[in-house]
Scaffold this motif. Structure first.
Motif, PDB file in Angstrom:
ATOM      1  N   ASP A  65      -8.614   0.428  -0.187  1.00  9.09           N
ATOM      2  CA  ASP A  65      -9.495  -0.603   0.351  1.00  9.09           C
ATOM      3  C   ASP A  65      -9.448  -0.554   1.877  1.00  9.09           C
ATOM      4  O   ASP A  65      -8.387  -0.723   2.476  1.00  9.09           O
ATOM      5  CB  ASP A  65      -9.069  -1.980  -0.148  1.00  9.09           C
ATOM      6  CG  ASP A  65     -10.022  -3.064   0.313  1.00  9.09           C
ATOM      7  OD1 ASP A  65      -9.808  -3.603   1.412  1.00  9.09           O
ATOM      8  OD2 ASP A  65     -10.987  -3.359  -0.407  1.00  9.09           O
ATOM      9  N   LEU A  66     -10.584  -0.336   2.503  1.00  5.81           N
ATOM     10  CA  LEU A  66     -10.630  -0.164   3.955  1.00  5.81           C
ATOM     11  C   LEU A  66     -10.112  -1.385   4.689  1.00  5.81           C
ATOM     12  O   LEU A  66      -9.386  -1.264   5.690  1.00  5.81           O
ATOM     13  CB  LEU A  66     -12.067   0.147   4.400  1.00  5.81           C
ATOM     14  CG  LEU A  66     -12.280   0.258   5.917  1.00  5.81           C
ATOM     15  CD1 LEU A  66     -11.448   1.382   6.513  1.00  5.81           C
ATOM     16  CD2 LEU A  66     -13.760   0.464   6.229  1.00  5.81           C
TER      17      LEU A  66
ATOM     18  N   LEU B  55       0.846  -1.191   0.000  1.00  6.43           N
ATOM     19  CA  LEU B  55       0.000   0.000   0.000  1.00  6.43           C
ATOM     20  C   LEU B  55       0.885   1.246   0.000  1.00  6.43           C
ATOM     21  O   LEU B  55       2.000   1.214   0.520  1.00  6.43           O
ATOM     22  CB  LEU B  55      -0.901   0.007   1.246  1.00  6.43           C
ATOM     23  CG  LEU B  55      -1.909  -1.137   1.370  1.00  6.43           C
ATOM     24  CD1 LEU B  55      -2.541  -1.129   2.756  1.00  6.43           C
ATOM     25  CD2 LEU B  55      -2.985  -1.014   0.303  1.00  6.43           C
ATOM     26  N   PRO B  56       0.400   2.356  -0.525  1.00  2.29           N
ATOM     27  CA  PRO B  56       1.186   3.602  -0.498  1.00  2.29           C
ATOM     28  C   PRO B  56       1.321   4.105   0.939  1.00  2.29           C
ATOM     29  O   PRO B  56       0.317   4.516   1.539  1.00  2.29           O
ATOM     30  CB  PRO B  56       0.372   4.565  -1.367  1.00  2.29           C
ATOM     31  CG  PRO B  56      -1.007   3.995  -1.393  1.00  2.29           C
ATOM     32  CD  PRO B  56      -0.869   2.526  -1.279  1.00  2.29           C
ATOM     33  N   PRO B  57       2.522   4.088   1.506  1.00  2.00           N
ATOM     34  CA  PRO B  57       2.686   4.427   2.933  1.00  2.00           C
ATOM     35  C   PRO B  57       2.190   5.823   3.306  1.00  2.00           C
ATOM     36  O   PRO B  57       1.577   5.995   4.365  1.00  2.00           O
ATOM     37  CB  PRO B  57       4.199   4.297   3.147  1.00  2.00           C
ATOM     38  CG  PRO B  57       4.671   3.388   2.070  1.00  2.00           C
ATOM     39  CD  PRO B  57       3.797   3.680   0.895  1.00  2.00           C
TER      40      PRO B  57
ATOM     41  N   VAL C  83      -4.511   8.307   6.375  1.00  4.24           N
ATOM     42  CA  VAL C  83      -5.673   7.633   6.948  1.00  4.24           C
ATOM     43  C   VAL C  83      -5.486   7.432   8.448  1.00  4.24           C
ATOM     44  O   VAL C  83      -6.405   7.658   9.249  1.00  4.24           O
ATOM     45  CB  VAL C  83      -5.909   6.272   6.250  1.00  4.24           C
ATOM     46  CG1 VAL C  83      -7.032   5.503   6.940  1.00  4.24           C
ATOM     47  CG2 VAL C  83      -6.236   6.473   4.776  1.00  4.24           C
ATOM     48  N   ALA C  84      -4.279   7.027   8.851  1.00  3.76           N
ATOM     49  CA  ALA C  84      -4.007   6.784  10.268  1.00  3.76           C
ATOM     50  C   ALA C  84      -4.177   8.054  11.088  1.00  3.76           C
ATOM     51  O   ALA C  84      -4.740   8.023  12.195  1.00  3.76           O
ATOM     52  CB  ALA C  84      -2.595   6.227  10.431  1.00  3.76           C
TER      53      ALA C  84
ATOM     54  N   VAL D 138     -13.725   6.924   6.277  1.00  5.75           N
ATOM     55  CA  VAL D 138     -13.879   8.161   5.503  1.00  5.75           C
ATOM     56  C   VAL D 138     -12.570   8.507   4.779  1.00  5.75           C
ATOM     57  O   VAL D 138     -12.568   8.834   3.581  1.00  5.75           O
ATOM     58  CB  VAL D 138     -14.305   9.321   6.429  1.00  5.75           C
ATOM     59  CG1 VAL D 138     -14.279  10.645   5.673  1.00  5.75           C
ATOM     60  CG2 VAL D 138     -15.687   9.059   7.002  1.00  5.75           C
ATOM     61  N   ALA D 139     -11.449   8.414   5.492  1.00  6.89           N
ATOM     62  CA  ALA D 139     -10.162   8.765   4.890  1.00  6.89           C
ATOM     63  C   ALA D 139      -9.746   7.764   3.821  1.00  6.89           C
ATOM     64  O   ALA D 139      -9.122   8.148   2.819  1.00  6.89           O
ATOM     65  CB  ALA D 139      -9.092   8.849   5.982  1.00  6.89           C
ATOM     66  N   SER D 140     -10.075   6.491   3.991  1.00  6.72           N
ATOM     67  CA  SER D 140      -9.755   5.488   2.972  1.00  6.72           C
ATOM     68  C   SER D 140     -10.534   5.751   1.690  1.00  6.72           C
ATOM     69  O   SER D 140      -9.995   5.618   0.582  1.00  6.72           O
ATOM     70  CB  SER D 140     -10.064   4.084   3.496  1.00  6.72           C
ATOM     71  OG  SER D 140      -9.220   3.742   4.577  1.00  6.72           O
ATOM     72  N   ALA D 141     -11.804   6.126   1.854  1.00  8.00           N
ATOM     73  CA  ALA D 141     -12.598   6.469   0.666  1.00  8.00           C
ATOM     74  C   ALA D 141     -12.022   7.700  -0.020  1.00  8.00           C
ATOM     75  O   ALA D 141     -11.960   7.777  -1.259  1.00  8.00           O
ATOM     76  CB  ALA D 141     -14.048   6.716   1.077  1.00  8.00           C
TER      77      ALA D 141
END
Length: 267
Positions: free
Chosen positions: A110-111, A40-42, A48-49, A102-105
């Protein structure tokens, strides 16, 4: 209690605040590594974190204020004083998941895969958070008396008001269990292939294990929480998370097993 951990120049830094900063730093570092290993793109996962942490802290504090509303309705100026300690794991967990969704969208990720990448950092942060609670006297254990069969789990510890008595070392037990769940989350990652990680099993299974331990640990806690029958409210929620985790993990495994079966063509 240990209200001040160290001095930064002329500023007194509360122990709980210092541990929360350390927990955030460790969690983000672990998340960066987990995102890279998962392909995944860090930087996007870190975005998101950070959103999940922000919404999670708001939810955790809101839950604590709600549970202790009798106090905070006459001390409204302390409602946002997160640095003094006082966070509820379950409302923080729910807020964090909502923030991550919300941030993943927003980042088009992919959540389920993101939650799997967040899991080790989350557990490391929770372990450090328990140590912060120990230093601040929050989430304290109930009193234990000489002759009790669980006396060996007791220590001379304060509650959040500074009153010392032999009581369950609940915070240290919580930190130890969170550390074990951190190890479990890494074992799950090494045993499962990328598809399992992407399906969210890593996150669901770790939350299931952690909540099961928190359900048991709830019997040792002495802080005031609404009761539902013989159980604390947090224990009821923990039991619900365990049930949901079991259902999700089993259904995911069955679904993947069915999809992996070779399809026979009929003449």
């Amino acid at each position: 209690m240990y209200p001040v951990w160290f001095k930064l120049a002329w500023i007194d830094v509360p122990s709980f605040t210092a541990l929360m900063v350390l927990a955030l730093s460790a969690g983000l570092a672990l998340t960066w590594g987990a995102a890279r290993r998962a392909g995944l793109p860090p930087t996007d996962v870190l975005d998101v974190a950070l959103v999940a942490v922000l919404v999670g802290v708001i939810g955790a504090r809101a839950g604590y204020v709600a549970v202790n509303w009798d106090y905070y309705r006459s001390h409204t100026n302390e409602m946002v004083a997160v640095w003094q300690g006082g966070l509820v794991w379950h409302s923080g967990w729910a807020g964090g998941v909502i923030g991550a969704a919300v941030a993943s969208a927003w980042r088009k990720l992919d959540l389920r895969a993101v939650l799997s990448a967040l899991t080790p950092g989350l557990m490391a942060g929770v372990a450090l958070g328990w140590i912060g609670s120990y230093l601040a006297g929050a989430a304290y254990g109930r009193e234990v008396f000489p002759g009790d069969r669980w006396w060996f789990l007791a220590a001379d510890l304060p509650d959040m008001y500074g009153l010392r008595n032999p009581r369950f070392a609940t915070q240290l037990l919580g930190a130890a269990w969170a550390a074990m769940c951190f190890g479990i989350s890494n074992i799950e990652y090494r045993m499962a292939n990328g598809g399992f990680a992407a399906s969210g099993i890593r996150f669901a299974a770790t939350m299931m294990f952690y909540s099961a331990g928190m359900f048991v640990l709830g019997f040792t806690r002495g802080d005031a929480v609404p009761l539902l029958g013989a159980w604390r409210l947090d224990q009821v929620i923990d039991a619900g998370i365990v049930i949901l985790g079991v259902v999700y993990v089993l259904s995911s495994i069955v679904s993947r097993t069915i999809k992996a079966r070779p399809h026979r063509s009929h003449p």
